[in-house]
Motif scaffolding. Structure first.
Motif, short mmCIF file in Angstrom:
data_model
loop_
_atom_site.label_atom_id
_atom_site.label_comp_id
_atom_site.label_asym_id
_atom_site.label_seq_id
_atom_site.Cartn_x
_atom_site.Cartn_y
_atom_site.Cartn_z
N SER A 67 14.22 -4.83 6.69
CA SER A 67 13.52 -3.85 6.09
C SER A 67 13.49 -2.60 7.03
O SER A 67 14.11 -2.83 8.29
N LYS A 69 11.58 -1.39 8.98
CA LYS A 69 10.82 -1.52 10.43
C LYS A 69 11.22 -2.47 11.01
O LYS A 69 11.27 -2.75 12.41
N TYR A 93 13.89 -0.26 2.10
CA TYR A 93 12.53 -0.16 2.19
C TYR A 93 11.46 -1.18 1.49
O TYR A 93 11.89 -1.64 0.48
N GLU A 97 5.95 0.47 3.52
CA GLU A 97 6.78 1.29 4.62
C GLU A 97 6.96 2.78 3.96
O GLU A 97 6.87 3.87 4.62
#
Length: 170
Positions: A67, A69, A93, A97
C-alpha cells in the motif's frame, strides 16, 4: 466537455480555465506525492467542483503490491514516479489512505466506491466466460458482488474516490 492532456504538476504549464469536474483516471498510483496532485487539481476546480480519481484497489485479492503507506519515505521512490506502463504500479491504495489524502487536501464529502469485479475485468480467468456468458448476466453478477461489503472490498479491482470543493475554496 473539454479534454486536456497536460502535466498538472508542471507549474510552468498553465492549464486554462476552471472546471466543475476533473476526472483523473489511473494517475495517482504513479505519483509519490498524492496530496500535491490533489492540491494542484483543486486549484482548477470551481467552487463546489468535484474531483474524481480512479486507481487500483490495494485490497484486491489478487494484488501483491504494497500500500502507499507501506512504501515508507516517498523520496526513495521518486525515480519510479510517472512510470505509466503496466509495470509502473509499484504500490496500490487502500480506501482509508485515499480518504485521508483527500481530507489532507481539504476536500469535503469524500466518498470511495469500489468497481470492476472479475466478472467485468476478466481477472482470475473469468475472461474465458466472457465469450459465452451474456454481458447482462456478467453485469448482474458484478452488481451482486458489489453489494456485499467484504466481497466488494476484496474482489473489486478498482477504486473511485470523489471529493467536493467548498464554496469558499476559490
Amino acid at each position: 466537455i473539454k479534454f486536456i492532456a497536460a502535466n498538472v504538476l508542471d507549474t510552468d504549464n498553465s492549464i486554462p480555465g476552471y472546471y466543475d469536474l476533473i476526472f483523473a483516471n489511473q494517475l495517482i498510483e504513479h505519483l509519490v506525492y498524492p496530496v500535491q496532485l490533489l492540491m494542484q487539481l483543486k486549484k482548477l476546480l470551481k467552487p463546489n467542483g468535484r474531483l474524481v480519481i480512479t486507481t487500483p484497489n490495494g485490497n484486491y485479492i489478487k494484488s501483491d503490491l504494497p500500500s502507499y503507506k507501506q512504501l515508507g519515505d516517498p523520496k526513495d521512490w521518486e525515480h519510479k514516479q510517472f512510470t505509466a506502463d503496466g509495470d509502473g504500479h509499484f504500490f496500490a491504495y487502500l480506501p482509508d489512505e485515499l480518504d485521508s489524502i483527500f481530507v489532507d487536501a481539504s476536500f469535503e464529502e469524500v466518498h470511495t466506491n469500489y468497481f470492476e469485479t472479475p466478472f467485468i475485468s476478466g481477472h482470475m480467468k473469468i475472461r474465458y466466460f466472457h465469450t459465452f456468458v451474456p454481458l447482462k448476466i456478467l453485469r448482474l453478477l458484478d452488481r451482486a458482488l458489489l453489494c456485499l461489503p467484504w466481497f466488494r472490498s476484496r474482489f473489486s479491482h478498482q477504486l473511485m474516490i470523489i471529493g467536493l470543493t467548498k464554496d469558499d475554496d476559490q
